[in-house]
Every structure is written in C-alpha cells, then in structure tokens.
Scaffold this motif. Structure first.
Motif, PDB file in Angstrom:
ATOM      1  N   PRO A   9       0.542  -1.235   0.131  1.00 23.62           N
ATOM      2  CA  PRO A   9       0.101  -0.269  -0.122  1.00 23.62           C
ATOM      3  C   PRO A   9       0.845   1.355   0.221  1.00 23.62           C
ATOM      4  O   PRO A   9       0.311   2.793  -0.649  1.00 23.62           O
ATOM      5  CB  PRO A   9      -0.800  -0.361   1.660  1.00 23.62           C
ATOM      6  N   GLU A 113     -11.568   2.927  -5.499  1.00 22.85           N
ATOM      7  CA  GLU A 113     -12.781   3.192  -4.819  1.00 22.85           C
ATOM      8  C   GLU A 113     -13.027   4.608  -4.537  1.00 22.85           C
ATOM      9  O   GLU A 113     -14.238   5.515  -4.661  1.00 22.85           O
ATOM     10  CB  GLU A 113     -12.513   2.891  -3.116  1.00 22.85           C
ATOM     11  N   ARG A 114     -11.779   5.400  -4.266  1.00 24.74           N
ATOM     12  CA  ARG A 114     -11.849   7.023  -4.052  1.00 24.74           C
ATOM     13  C   ARG A 114     -10.360   7.120  -4.728  1.00 24.74           C
ATOM     14  O   ARG A 114      -9.772   6.796  -4.091  1.00 24.74           O
ATOM     15  CB  ARG A 114     -11.935   7.091  -3.043  1.00 24.74           C
ATOM     16  N   ASP A 116      -7.924  11.361  -4.391  1.00 24.24           N
ATOM     17  CA  ASP A 116      -8.165  12.160  -3.701  1.00 24.24           C
ATOM     18  C   ASP A 116      -6.736  12.909  -3.899  1.00 24.24           C
ATOM     19  O   ASP A 116      -5.743  12.465  -3.980  1.00 24.24           O
ATOM     20  CB  ASP A 116      -8.078  12.446  -2.055  1.00 24.24           C
ATOM     21  N   ARG A 125      -3.981  10.471  -4.540  1.00 23.53           N
ATOM     22  CA  ARG A 125      -3.770   8.708  -3.300  1.00 23.53           C
ATOM     23  C   ARG A 125      -5.767   8.644  -3.620  1.00 23.53           C
ATOM     24  O   ARG A 125      -6.517   8.891  -3.614  1.00 23.53           O
ATOM     25  CB  ARG A 125      -4.368   9.742  -1.588  1.00 23.53           C
ATOM     26  N   ARG A 127      -7.664   5.133  -3.040  1.00 23.37           N
ATOM     27  CA  ARG A 127      -7.983   4.291  -1.974  1.00 23.37           C
ATOM     28  C   ARG A 127      -8.316   2.643  -3.063  1.00 23.37           C
ATOM     29  O   ARG A 127     -10.144   2.936  -3.891  1.00 23.37           O
ATOM     30  CB  ARG A 127      -9.468   4.157  -1.260  1.00 23.37           C
ATOM     31  N   THR A 128      -8.237   2.083  -2.659  1.00 25.57           N
ATOM     32  CA  THR A 128      -8.122   0.781  -3.134  1.00 25.57           C
ATOM     33  C   THR A 128      -8.320  -0.441  -2.624  1.00 25.57           C
ATOM     34  O   THR A 128      -8.144  -0.299  -1.089  1.00 25.57           O
ATOM     35  CB  THR A 128      -7.007   0.432  -4.601  1.00 25.57           C
ATOM     36  N   GLY A 131      -5.647  -2.026  -0.178  1.00 29.28           N
ATOM     37  CA  GLY A 131      -4.620  -1.166  -0.101  1.00 29.28           C
ATOM     38  C   GLY A 131      -4.747   0.312  -0.048  1.00 29.28           C
ATOM     39  O   GLY A 131      -4.844   0.553  -1.544  1.00 29.28           O
ATOM     40  N   GLU A 132      -4.092   1.680   0.437  1.00 27.90           N
ATOM     41  CA  GLU A 132      -3.863   2.649   0.007  1.00 27.90           C
ATOM     42  C   GLU A 132      -2.788   2.912  -1.843  1.00 27.90           C
ATOM     43  O   GLU A 132      -0.978   2.208  -0.866  1.00 27.90           O
ATOM     44  CB  GLU A 132      -3.347   3.987   0.892  1.00 27.90           C
ATOM     45  N   ARG A 133      -2.530   3.737  -2.532  1.00 24.79           N
ATOM     46  CA  ARG A 133      -1.605   3.831  -3.250  1.00 24.79           C
ATOM     47  C   ARG A 133      -1.550   5.424  -3.977  1.00 24.79           C
ATOM     48  O   ARG A 133      -2.599   5.921  -3.299  1.00 24.79           O
ATOM     49  CB  ARG A 133      -1.448   3.011  -4.772  1.00 24.79           C
ATOM     50  N   THR A 134      -0.543   6.239  -4.010  1.00 29.22           N
ATOM     51  CA  THR A 134      -0.239   7.379  -4.524  1.00 29.22           C
ATOM     52  C   THR A 134       0.084   7.275  -5.753  1.00 29.22           C
ATOM     53  O   THR A 134       1.227   6.408  -6.727  1.00 29.22           O
ATOM     54  CB  THR A 134       0.200   8.427  -3.826  1.00 29.22           C
TER      55      THR A 134
END
Length: 500
Positions: A9, A113-114, A116, A125, A127-128, A131-134
């Motif tokens: 993530p 999913e989102r 930002d 940023r 949200r998957t 987990g999170e990714r950038t």
C-alpha cells in the motif's frame, strides 16, 4: 494469473492507469513508447478486457469490422470473421497485453474506490480494494459502458426465477425449454435474442422504443485472405483505411440529417424482407431519424422476432410478480427468467463521483449533470487526471479505438511535457475547457443527435450532447497530436515534502 507489480500500500508510481480495457491498454502502450515507463495498471476484475471481459453473453460480437476495431499498431491477420466474436476480440486484447509487456505491470482484483488530490505533495491518493496507493498522474480508463443499468421495476425483488443483466450473464443458467422475458432491445439484446431463441420455449421481448436496424453482412474470412493479410501487411493497412473512409463518410449524413433519406429507405426495405407480419413491422419501425439513437447492426434480429415462439410487447411494464411480468394493460406474461438488455448508466462516467479535486468536490458534483472536459479528457480543477472515453468522446459511426489512440497521444504529450519541464501539475485552463465545450455545442447543432426527434443517452436532461464527438475523427486526431501548453495551467514541481 501472476501479477509482478507489488501491492504494497505504500507504493508510489508516476502514473496509475485504472482499467485494462481497450482504452487503458492503448494509454499504457503509448506512455511506454514515450519513455514514461513508471506506470501501473489497476484492474478491479481478475482478468483484462473491460467491456469485452464482462459481456460474455451468447452471440456477443463487435458491430464494427474487426480490421478497424483493433489497434493501428497491432494489426491482426488471423481474424476469423469480418465482425469478431467476443472470445476472439478478448483473445486479441490479451495477446496485445502480453506482446507489449503489460502483464507484469498489472495489479488485478484491485478496484479503485476513491481518489483524492493532495495539493501539497502534488499527487493523487488512491484508496483501493488492496490498500492505499499514490500516483503523480492518473488515467481513468474505466470506460463509459461499465456499470449495467437495471430499471427500478415494482416487484422485481419478489420474482422467483433467474434474473440478470446481459453484461453479467449467468453462465450457469440454461435457457433451453424455458419461458424468458427480455427487457430492452438495445445493442446487446439484438445479439443474444437470436442466439437463444432456437432453444427457448418462448421469448417475451419488451420493447420501449424501436431501433433502426441494418444488416451486418458478416461472414467467415477465408484462409487464403488470412494468408494474404499475413504476408502483405500493406494490404491489411489498405483495408483498414478503406473501412475508415467508408465509415467516416457516414458522419456527413449524421451531421446533415436531410441526407439520411436513402439510408432510411434501405433500412425500411430490410425490415420488410425480414418480417412478414405487417403489425409486427409497424411496431419495429422507428418514428425518428436514423442515427438519433444507436443504429443496430444485425443479420438475424428482425427475422428472429417473427418466429412463432417470440412475442414483441410494446406496452410498458407495470410490475413484476413471483412468476412473470405484468404490462400496463394488466396482461400477465408468465416467465421462468428475466434477462435485462437495458444498457448502462451513462449519465456519468464510472468513478467520477469518487474523484475529489483541488477544492474537495467530486468531479460529478462539479459537472452537476453536464459533463464537460477539454478534448474530452481533462477537467479544470482536477490536475494530472485524464479521462479515457470522457465527455464527447463517443462515436456513432466508427471504431472507438481510433478515439482512444488519439486520447493516448494527448495524455502522453501532457505527461511528457510535465516531465521535461519540471512541471508538477497540469490541467486545462477554464477558458480552454469552455472553448472546447462551445465548439462541441456548435458542431452538434442541427445534427441527427440533437435534432433527430428522439430521446437518447447521448443527451443530458437539458438536451445537450454530452457523449458524442460531433466532428470528424481525423479532426479530433489533429487536436491531440501535439500538447499545447498555452491551453493549460502549469505549476512547477514543489519542493519534496517529508514523508508522514
């Protein structure tokens, strides 16, 4: 399938491409050719393919000749039919991802999913599901036809039989000997209705609005022709060019509906040759101009509706009960299963309600029912974000893949410019976006899409064209060949920010 990209993530990529259909793959290959190699493809499903992975219903096939419905940089001499079937077109896309080395850059089962925008770090940023990714830049290639639309029908929840949308076909369902209701008569229904009709007991087809139907003239491609295409690549390029020019000529009539008379007379004659029942023909004859809604292409749909085990119902649906469909006249149609051929949610692009830009609002909120984008791709207030098949990118006469390749040129140009000039953020100026929107509106005036006498998903609630590119595809290609920095707000890369 093994995916070599880590799903840690904390991972950061220069570019995240969301979706692995034709649009996402086109963008990935174009970026790679531009030397922009630090990218990842995020896919919500367990395989590539987009709409061609999801639409595995009986009879699924392209409605543009496969020599044109394919990448210009990846010709295929082995097409088995003039109009490729779903397994063949999906196999082609899988082969392309393998041939161009994209498999190791994918993370499957990783729905986004989102998103930002982080103004301080000048990145997105994500949200998957894993987990999170950038990412510095994001390419939204979820496609315009990704989320099935099922109408809210009274009583649907209490229906005891099988029910599903054609884009989510239940392959465990056996239609043999069953009474089936088909709700909707769009581009998918005209393919699966003829495919299942011979084996069902009865088909009750519920039609809201008749569509113009023209013959497809599909046929097998001989081994001799395949050989010639293989050993003479120039012949394949010439055939692609011929098909492109023939289809581009159709645009002239769509832009000037008074030129459609001959095509409409031909479509009426085709209806007369396919359907013997006069009252049925009346139900199937549109009262709007050809092209106002999507023109359907089929060699067997109309004749199928004239078969003794098929009933076409043009009365609306009042409700569903445990064992059938009740139309507005009160007639009960007993069925064992309901299949929806009701298309997709097209009022907004998938995921745009979860993309939050510089001011904290989602793209859907900013659009407020009127999607617009510069070159149909970038939106003011959403830096470093690129929409594949964005507003006014659709075409009603030719292959979408040509448009995807054009968009990929613009995307690669924008990101390359940012890299080469130490630019941290790229977005269109409000004036550039407004000017492009005004041009779309001007080109749409008087066309069949805005004045053809129908209500279609091409238009928003105010009657504005939000889906179709109303100019020539070559004209759009010219606009995307070179990145024009003067049409964009550019900000230098910020100084590095310590990690949190």
């Amino acid at each position: 399938m093994e995916t070599l990209v880590t799903d840690n993530p904390a991972v950061h990529h220069h570019i995240a491409i969301i979706g692995t259909g034709f649009g996402g793959v086109a963008a990935a290959i174009r970026l790679d050719r531009a030397g922009l190699n630090d990218f990842v493809l995020l896919e919500r499903a367990d395989e590539v393919g987009g709409v061609w992975r999801d639409n595995g219903y009986p009879g699924a096939a392209v409605d543009v000749q496969c020599q044109l419905y394919s990448y210009s940089f990846a010709p295929n001499a082995e097409w088995g039919r003039v109009y490729a079937t779903q397994p063949e077109i999906l196999g082609y896309l899988r082969d392309v991802t393998q041939r161009f080395g994209l498999r190791g850059r994918m993370v499957l089962n990783c729905g986004v999913e989102r998103l930002d925008w982080d103004s301080v770090r000048q990145c997105w940023r994500l949200r998957t599901a894993r987990g999170e990714r950038t990412a510095d830049h994001v390419v939204i290639a979820t496609g315009a036809l990704a989320d099935p639309a099922i109408p809210s029908l009274i009583g649907l929840g209490r229906f005891a039989g099988a029910s599903f949308h054609s884009a989510r076909w239940d392959h465990n369902f056996d239609p043999a000997g069953k009474r089936i209701a088909v709700i909707g008569t769009g581009a998918s229904a005209v393919q699966f209705i003829p495919a299942i009709q011979p084996e069902v007991a009865h088909l009750a087809v519920f039609q809201r609005t008749p569509a113009w139907v023209i013959p497809r003239h599909d046929r097998k491609i001989s081994s001799t022709r395949q050989f010639l295409m293989r050993v003479l690549p120039a012949l394949q390029r010439l055939e692609r060019l011929r098909l492109y020019l023939v289809r581009e000529r159709i645009l002239l009539a769509f832009r000037r509906p008074t030129m459609l008379g001959r095509a409409e007379r031909s479509a009426r004659r085709y209806l007369e040759t396919q359907v013997n029942d006069g009252s049925l023909r009346t139900k199937l004859l549109p009262d709007y101009r050809l092209g106002c809604k999507r023109v359907l292409v089929s060699d067997d749909y109309l004749a199928t509706l004239d078969q003794p085990n098929v009933t076409l119902i043009t009365d609306g649906i009042r409700e569903i009960d445990e064992d059938g469909v009740i139309d507005v006249t009160g007639t009960h149609h007993p069925v064992d299963a309901i299949i929806f051929g009701t298309g997709f949610r097209t009022s907004r692009l998938p995921l745009t309600d979860q993309i939050y830009g510089r001011d904290g609002r989602s793209m859907t909120e900013v659009w407020d029912g009127n999607p617009t984008a510069y070159l149909g791709t970038t939106v003011s207030g959403f830096p470093n974000c690129y929409l594949v098949h964005g507003p006014n990118i659709g075409v009603g006469h030719t292959s979408m893949i040509y448009m995807y390749e054009s968009q990929a040129n613009y995307i690669a140009g924008a990101i390359s410019y940012a890299r080469n000039h130490s630019i941290g953020t790229v977005e269109p100026t409000p004036a550039a976006q407004s000017a492009f929107t005004a041009e779309v509106d001007r080109l749409s005036e008087g066309t069949v899409w805005t004045s053809g006498g129908c209500t279609s998903w091409y238009l928003n609630e105010n009657g504005r064209n939000i889906n179709i590119w109303p100019g020539s595809t070559l004209g759009y290609r010219r606009r995307t060949m070179r990145f024009d920095a003067s049409q964009h707000v550019l900000h230098r890369t910020n100084a590095p920010v310590p990690a949190l």
